[in-house]
Design a protein around this motif. Structure first.
Motif: not given
Ligand SMILES: OC[C@H]1O[C@H](O[C@H]2O[C@H](CO)[C@@H](O)[C@H](O)[C@H]2O)[C@H](O)[C@@H](O)[C@@H]1O
Length: 482
Positions: A28, A311, A320-321, A324, A340, A343, A347, A381-384, A422-425
């Motif tokens: 991602a 987490y 972390h995936h 899922n 979830w 999670i 984020n 939802g994307v933390t990196e 699982i939704g938009v985290g």
């Molecule tokens: O490594 C990318 C991201 O992965 C996780 O987020 C993604 O998966 C989640 C479900 O496990 C989903 O809710 C989220 O919308 C997706 O972006 C992780 O939680 C993120 O921290 C990470 O950046």
């Protein structure tokens, strides 16, 4: 759209040129390399490339963090390097890397479930919306009970929801064959045989007065479907893939087109319905019962505290995936995941720590180029980008986010918060929460926003958890595995 041509060329040069790349792929937010000679990569120079937010080595892979634009960067990189994907030899080399058993299992799970996330997130939103349509009781009933139009919408959306969740084994068996480099269409067919309408639907098994069976005269096999089941699909997928790999070694090339698919698929389907399916179903139930017990038992607050806090370090490792897989099994067995929501809260907490940095360093335009998009990305939802670009660099926002996330996790498990899927985290995550958990989820969201923000401000003012000034100027290099 950003122009990455120069950055891609520089990365290729600093990584040691095309000859030093055994394999390249992306997830991602990161470029993932298997390098012939990792020492040939000039990490300092790589981290000086404008598009690069950090680097680290995990389980034998050299990872370069780019952020949400990694697909564009990857495509530019493949153009300049002529390198794309992972060949079988390269994969073997990668497999030889120093991973212990736990790391291997986790990275395999992560690799299988990552390609499924986009569909699962869509499914989560759909279930959340259907929940509003048919689940919320207004004074005169639900929306669906009062409107033919919304009844139609509700029914129509289940077409997609069912395809995503009940037919999930198809996605899993496909993803396993994709990961193993075997024939993907066979994986799809195998998955379809696990959820075929010819079988008794998994959800009807418990209440069925009799189970249909294939009658072979002197033995019978139950015709049971594995709708939404994770482990039976994984076991079947790996059996198919290993059988195909084994058959390819023995069957001559000239006839392999006919015999390899046949002798890989037919026995696997048979084993899936006699051995792997029933065993996998049982194991899946044990796993989800144990996790569910942890999430709902007397000590659930401790579980929530630790999971919430830990987490984001797990995200750093890229493993972390695999969560899922557990969430999907919880959906199958309990109608929704309660892991979830933590999670999504974690984020959000990372995003809020960045928000505090934006507030504290307001006017620092250079940093804002990284911090503002990183915060938005976290809240979606994307933390990196946030973790590698800001929070780990300063350390104290990362600690603040972990504390805020831990507290939010504690409240989440204490209040038994449950999602539909699982939704938009991130902030839109509330759309996937079950209606009777919605209020408490908003409380948790407030905790995940306020605590990291306040702590980040306090830590900076008090100089707590702050690295020495000369360490901050460096982009962090995080070695998580040797
Ligand atoms: O490594 C990318 C991201 O992965 C996780 O987020 C993604 O998966 C989640 C479900 O496990 C989903 O809710 C989220 O919308 C997706 O972006 C992780 O939680 C993120 O921290 C990470 O950046």
């Amino acid at each position: 759209m950003a122009d990455f041509s120069k950055d891609a060329k520089d990365l290729l040069q600093y990584i040691g040129g095309p000859d030093n790349i055994l394999a390249v792929s992306h997830c991602a937010t990161r470029m993932r390399f298997v390098l012939r000679d990792p020492a040939a990569a000039d990490i300092k120079k790589i981290e000086g490339i404008p598009a690069v937010k950090g680097t680290f080595t995990q389980a034998g892979q050299f990872q370069v963090i780019i952020g949400n634009e990694v697909p564009q960067f990857y495509s530019e990189f493949t153009k300049v390097s002529g390198k794309e994907g992972v060949s079988k030899d390269e994969a073997k080399t990668a497999a030889k890397q120093n991973q212990n058993v736990v790391q291997r299992v986790m990275s395999v799970l992560a690799e299988i479930f990552t390609p499924l996330i986009p569909a699962i997130v869509v499914g989560g939103l759909i279930l959340g919306f259907r929940n509003v349509l048919e689940g919320i009781q207004f004074a005169n009933g639900t929306i669906v009970s009062n409107s033919q139009f919304w009844t139609g919408v509700n029914d129509f959306l289940w077409l997609i929801g069912e395809a995503i969740f009940h037919f999930l084994p198809v996605g899993i068996t496909w993803s396993v064959t994709k990961k193993m480099g075997t024939t993907q269409i066979l994986g799809i067919v195998l998955g379809l045989t696990l959820v075929s309408p010819q079988l008794l639907n998994a959800y009807a098994v418990a209440g069925a007065s009799e189970i249909p069976f294939w009658d072979f005269g002197f033995f019978q096999i139950d015709k049971i479907g594995y709708q939404a089941q994770v482990i039976p699909a994984m076991l079947a997928g790996f059996t198919l893939a290993y059988l195909e790999i084994w058959l390819r070694k023995w069957i001559p090339q000239a006839i392999s087109m006919i015999f390899v698919p046949f002798f890989a698929l037919v026995p696997t389907v048979l084993i899936a319905h006699t051995v792997l399916g029933p065993i996998g179903w049982q194991i899946g139930q044990w796993v989800s019962n144990i996790v569910y017990a942890g999430l709902t038992g007397n000590f659930r607050w401790i579980f929530g505290l630790f999971f919430g806090a830990l987490y984001s370090p797990l995200v750093i490792t890229g493993l972390h995936h695999m969560s899922n897989a557990i969430d999907l099994q919880l959906i199958a067995d309990f109608g929704g995941p309660n892991l979830w929501p933590m999670i999504a809260l974690s984020n959000i907490a990372q995003g809020s720590a960045v928000l505090a940095i934006i507030f504290l360093h307001r006017g620092d335009e250079r940093e804002e180029q990284v911090s503002i998009p990183a915060m938005i990305s976290c809240y979606l939802g994307v933390t990196e980008p946030a973790m590698f670009g800001i929070n780990i660099k300063y350390v104290y926002p990362f600690v603040a986010a972990m504390i805020g996330s831990g507290l939010a996790g504690l409240v989440s498990t204490t209040a038994n918060i449950m999602a539909n899927s699982i939704g938009v985290g991130g902030i839109p995550g509330f759309l996937s929460i079950q209606t009777d958990s919605m209020f408490m989820f908003f409380i948790c969201m407030i905790i995940a926003i306020v605590v990291p923000f306040v702590l980040t401000v306090a830590f900076e003012k008090k100089g707590l958890f702050a690295p020495k000034a000369d360490e901050v100027t460096e982009t962090p290099v995080i070695e998580t595995a040797k």
